[in-house]
Design an enzyme around this catalytic site. Structure first.
Site, PDB file in Angstrom:
ATOM      1  N   LYS A  13      -8.456  25.704  -3.338  1.00  0.00           N
ATOM      2  CA  LYS A  13      -7.793  25.233  -4.565  1.00  0.00           C
ATOM      3  C   LYS A  13      -8.711  25.393  -5.779  1.00  0.00           C
ATOM      4  CE  LYS A  13      -7.305  21.045  -2.890  1.00  0.00           C
ATOM      5  NZ  LYS A  13      -7.985  21.198  -1.598  1.00  0.00           N
ATOM      6  N   ARG A  88      -1.651  13.131  -3.636  1.00  0.00           N
ATOM      7  CA  ARG A  88      -2.087  13.223  -2.245  1.00  0.00           C
ATOM      8  C   ARG A  88      -1.339  12.252  -1.346  1.00  0.00           C
ATOM      9  NH1 ARG A  88      -7.427  15.351  -3.400  1.00  0.00           N
ATOM     10  NH2 ARG A  88      -8.737  15.703  -1.615  1.00  0.00           N
ATOM     11  N   ARG A 127     -20.351  25.356   1.273  1.00  0.00           N
ATOM     12  CA  ARG A 127     -19.981  25.280  -0.154  1.00  0.00           C
ATOM     13  C   ARG A 127     -21.135  24.770  -1.017  1.00  0.00           C
ATOM     14  NH1 ARG A 127     -14.483  22.415  -2.056  1.00  0.00           N
ATOM     15  NH2 ARG A 127     -15.219  20.586  -0.904  1.00  0.00           N
ATOM     16  N   ARG A 160     -21.907  18.840  -2.123  1.00  0.00           N
ATOM     17  CA  ARG A 160     -21.268  17.532  -2.185  1.00  0.00           C
ATOM     18  C   ARG A 160     -21.676  16.689  -0.991  1.00  0.00           C
ATOM     19  NH1 ARG A 160     -15.019  18.596  -3.348  1.00  0.00           N
ATOM     20  NH2 ARG A 160     -14.911  16.832  -1.919  1.00  0.00           N
ATOM     21  N   ARG A 171     -11.486  13.552   6.315  1.00  0.00           N
ATOM     22  CA  ARG A 171     -10.725  14.115   5.206  1.00  0.00           C
ATOM     23  C   ARG A 171      -9.502  14.881   5.739  1.00  0.00           C
ATOM     24  NH1 ARG A 171     -15.473  17.215   2.511  1.00  0.00           N
ATOM     25  NH2 ARG A 171     -14.038  17.834   0.859  1.00  0.00           N
TER      26      ARG A 171
HETATM   27  P1  ADP Z   1     -11.326  18.529  -1.514  1.00  0.00           P
HETATM   28  O1  ADP Z   1     -12.259  19.529  -2.103  1.00  0.00           O
HETATM   29  O2  ADP Z   1     -11.701  18.035  -0.182  1.00  0.00           O
HETATM   30  O3  ADP Z   1      -9.897  18.920  -1.572  1.00  0.00           O
HETATM   31  P2  ADP Z   1     -11.452  16.544  -3.668  1.00  0.00           P
HETATM   32  O4  ADP Z   1     -12.616  16.949  -4.465  1.00  0.00           O
HETATM   33  O5  ADP Z   1     -10.089  16.828  -4.214  1.00  0.00           O
HETATM   34  O6  ADP Z   1     -11.580  17.157  -2.236  1.00  0.00           O
HETATM   35  O7  ADP Z   1     -11.514  14.994  -3.351  1.00  0.00           O
HETATM   36  C1  ADP Z   1     -12.686  14.365  -2.890  1.00  0.00           C
HETATM   37  C2  ADP Z   1     -12.394  12.914  -2.558  1.00  0.00           C
HETATM   38  O8  ADP Z   1     -11.919  12.223  -3.720  1.00  0.00           O
HETATM   39  C3  ADP Z   1     -11.301  12.693  -1.512  1.00  0.00           C
HETATM   40  O9  ADP Z   1     -11.829  12.752  -0.197  1.00  0.00           O
HETATM   41  C4  ADP Z   1     -10.806  11.293  -1.883  1.00  0.00           C
HETATM   42  O10 ADP Z   1     -11.698  10.283  -1.422  1.00  0.00           O
HETATM   43  C5  ADP Z   1     -10.890  11.290  -3.391  1.00  0.00           C
HETATM   44  N1  ADP Z   1      -9.627  11.748  -4.024  1.00  0.00           N
HETATM   45  C6  ADP Z   1      -9.448  12.862  -4.792  1.00  0.00           C
HETATM   46  N2  ADP Z   1      -8.177  12.963  -5.216  1.00  0.00           N
HETATM   47  C7  ADP Z   1      -7.523  11.885  -4.704  1.00  0.00           C
HETATM   48  C8  ADP Z   1      -6.172  11.428  -4.765  1.00  0.00           C
HETATM   49  N3  ADP Z   1      -5.217  12.104  -5.443  1.00  0.00           N
HETATM   50  N4  ADP Z   1      -5.868  10.273  -4.119  1.00  0.00           N
HETATM   51  C9  ADP Z   1      -6.794   9.573  -3.443  1.00  0.00           C
HETATM   52  N5  ADP Z   1      -8.071   9.955  -3.336  1.00  0.00           N
HETATM   53  C10 ADP Z   1      -8.450  11.100  -3.949  1.00  0.00           C
HETATM   54  P1  ADP Z   2     -11.003  23.291  -2.240  1.00  0.00           P
HETATM   55  O1  ADP Z   2     -11.080  23.149  -3.739  1.00  0.00           O
HETATM   56  O2  ADP Z   2      -9.598  23.533  -1.760  1.00  0.00           O
HETATM   57  O3  ADP Z   2     -11.654  22.150  -1.504  1.00  0.00           O
HETATM   58  P2  ADP Z   2     -12.846  25.547  -2.628  1.00  0.00           P
HETATM   59  O4  ADP Z   2     -12.105  26.431  -3.561  1.00  0.00           O
HETATM   60  O5  ADP Z   2     -13.961  24.761  -3.177  1.00  0.00           O
HETATM   61  O6  ADP Z   2     -11.813  24.592  -1.838  1.00  0.00           O
HETATM   62  O7  ADP Z   2     -13.363  26.460  -1.418  1.00  0.00           O
HETATM   63  C1  ADP Z   2     -14.189  25.933  -0.382  1.00  0.00           C
HETATM   64  C2  ADP Z   2     -15.310  26.921  -0.058  1.00  0.00           C
HETATM   65  O8  ADP Z   2     -14.755  28.104   0.537  1.00  0.00           O
HETATM   66  C3  ADP Z   2     -16.109  27.374  -1.270  1.00  0.00           C
HETATM   67  O9  ADP Z   2     -17.459  27.488  -0.898  1.00  0.00           O
HETATM   68  C4  ADP Z   2     -15.508  28.727  -1.629  1.00  0.00           C
HETATM   69  O10 ADP Z   2     -16.489  29.599  -2.191  1.00  0.00           O
HETATM   70  C5  ADP Z   2     -15.014  29.257  -0.291  1.00  0.00           C
HETATM   71  N1  ADP Z   2     -13.733  29.954  -0.396  1.00  0.00           N
HETATM   72  C6  ADP Z   2     -12.707  29.686  -1.236  1.00  0.00           C
HETATM   73  N2  ADP Z   2     -11.674  30.526  -1.036  1.00  0.00           N
HETATM   74  C7  ADP Z   2     -12.051  31.345  -0.010  1.00  0.00           C
HETATM   75  C8  ADP Z   2     -11.403  32.434   0.686  1.00  0.00           C
HETATM   76  N3  ADP Z   2     -10.165  32.829   0.370  1.00  0.00           N
HETATM   77  N4  ADP Z   2     -12.087  33.030   1.689  1.00  0.00           N
HETATM   78  C9  ADP Z   2     -13.335  32.614   2.011  1.00  0.00           C
HETATM   79  N5  ADP Z   2     -13.994  31.611   1.408  1.00  0.00           N
HETATM   80  C10 ADP Z   2     -13.366  30.980   0.403  1.00  0.00           C
HETATM   81  P1  ADP Z   3     -26.924  10.078  -4.839  1.00  0.00           P
HETATM   82  O1  ADP Z   3     -28.364   9.699  -4.938  1.00  0.00           O
HETATM   83  O2  ADP Z   3     -26.094   8.938  -4.271  1.00  0.00           O
HETATM   84  O3  ADP Z   3     -26.716  11.363  -4.110  1.00  0.00           O
HETATM   85  P2  ADP Z   3     -25.735  11.076  -7.465  1.00  0.00           P
HETATM   86  O4  ADP Z   3     -24.918  10.118  -8.294  1.00  0.00           O
HETATM   87  O5  ADP Z   3     -26.767  11.872  -8.181  1.00  0.00           O
HETATM   88  O6  ADP Z   3     -26.382  10.161  -6.341  1.00  0.00           O
HETATM   89  O7  ADP Z   3     -24.730  12.125  -6.833  1.00  0.00           O
HETATM   90  C1  ADP Z   3     -23.979  11.866  -5.728  1.00  0.00           C
HETATM   91  C2  ADP Z   3     -23.473  13.163  -5.143  1.00  0.00           C
HETATM   92  O8  ADP Z   3     -22.190  13.406  -5.722  1.00  0.00           O
HETATM   93  C3  ADP Z   3     -24.296  14.393  -5.429  1.00  0.00           C
HETATM   94  O9  ADP Z   3     -25.299  14.608  -4.469  1.00  0.00           O
HETATM   95  C4  ADP Z   3     -23.280  15.473  -5.343  1.00  0.00           C
HETATM   96  O10 ADP Z   3     -23.091  15.871  -3.990  1.00  0.00           O
HETATM   97  C5  ADP Z   3     -21.996  14.806  -5.798  1.00  0.00           C
HETATM   98  N1  ADP Z   3     -21.620  15.125  -7.187  1.00  0.00           N
HETATM   99  C6  ADP Z   3     -22.002  14.498  -8.312  1.00  0.00           C
HETATM  100  N2  ADP Z   3     -21.403  15.011  -9.388  1.00  0.00           N
HETATM  101  C7  ADP Z   3     -20.605  16.009  -8.924  1.00  0.00           C
HETATM  102  C8  ADP Z   3     -19.712  16.913  -9.538  1.00  0.00           C
HETATM  103  N3  ADP Z   3     -19.464  16.914 -10.842  1.00  0.00           N
HETATM  104  N4  ADP Z   3     -19.079  17.803  -8.752  1.00  0.00           N
HETATM  105  C9  ADP Z   3     -19.279  17.817  -7.421  1.00  0.00           C
HETATM  106  N5  ADP Z   3     -20.089  16.957  -6.787  1.00  0.00           N
HETATM  107  C10 ADP Z   3     -20.762  16.079  -7.525  1.00  0.00           C
END
Ligand code: ADP
Ligand code: ADP
Ligand code: ADP
Length: 213
Positions: A13, A88, A127, A160, A171
């Protein structure tokens, strides 16, 4: 257009959304990014959300509906938006419909990133993210030019804290139990386009364009 992206963690996504955004000039609202920013800034919202996020569980509907309601008021989001990671739960979807109905608007399309669970662990554990821009890399599938460094800014990449094989299990469980019913909810309205999200990124982009044309 008003678009929703639904798919399990790692389905692509975040990778596809900048391309959709550039093409259709929409605002991109990713609840996960907004929540992580709140956690990092230790805001009251972030403090409430952190525990659920660390466990790979969903944050409460009230919290996320509140941040989306606020974010959708931005002028740049008036003509259209991409919702990435929201709704979600069916409750969130119903609340979104209510919010849009007040503006006389509706959802145009739901892109369902369909993919087998088995592929996701490798995607998630490889990732790497540039937090400021949201640019995403992968150690194997999309490596940065220099390891751990953003291609554009030269700034460090992060992983992350929830991108572990163990937290991924929760998840995925949350996805199947709480989010898949959202796909049914929109299917009944005839809004869902299924994307073959296991294909390489460029091929997925072509499918996205087909779905939106
Ligand atoms: P992913 O890359 O796994 O799709 P997101 O970055 O969208 O994950 O979300 C990370 C986390 O933030 C989720 O595991 C959940 O705890 C929280 N979160 C994000 N969007 C929602 C939502 N729409 N409702 C509830 N929790 C959410
Ligand atoms: P989401 O936002 O749905 O959690 P991401 O776009 O962050 O997912 O993708 C998750 C990981 O997989 C990232 O490290 C990204 O570079 C990789 N990725 C995304 N799309 C593809 C694809 N079509 N084939 C292989 N790897 C992918
Ligand atoms: P901690 O010491 O608990 O790791 P931080 O607040 O610096 O404290 O960050 C928590 C974690 O959240 C980071 O290690 C990273 O994995 C994630 N994080 C923080 N900001 C972002 C962002 N904008 N996008 C994705 N992941 C993030």
């Amino acid at each position: 257009k008003r678009l929703i992206l639904i798919g399990p963690p790692g389905s692509g996504k975040g990778t596809q959304s900048p391309l959709i955004k550039d093409e259709y000039c929409l605002c991109h609202l990713a609840t996960g990014d907004m929540l992580r920013a709140a956690v990092a800034a230790k805001t009251p919202l972030g403090i409430k959300a952190k525990e659920a996020m660390d466990k790979g569980e969903l944050v409460s509907d009230d919290l996320v509906v509140g941040i989306i309601d606020e974010a959708m008021k931005k002028p740049s989001c008036q003509k259209g938006f991409i919702l990435d990671g929201f709704p979600r739960t069916v409750t969130q979807a119903q609340k979104l419909d209510e919010m849009l109905a007040k503006q006389g608007a509706n959802v145009d399309k739901v892109l369902n990133f369909a993919i087998d669970d088995a592929i996701l662990e490798e995607r998630i554990t490889g990732r790497w993210i540039h937090p400021a821009s949201g640019r995403t890399y992968h150690t194997k599938f999309a490596p940065p030019k220099a390891p751990g460094v953003d291609d554009v800014t030269g700034e460090p990449l992060i992983q992350r804290r929830d991108d572990t094989a163990e937290v991924l299990k929760s998840r995925l469980e949350a996805f199947h139990r709480q989010t898949e019913p959202v796909i049914d909810y929109y299917s009944k309205k005839g809004l869902v386009a299924n994307l073959p999200a296991e294909k390489p990124p460029k091929e997925v982009t072509v499918e996205v364009q087909k779905a939106l044309s």
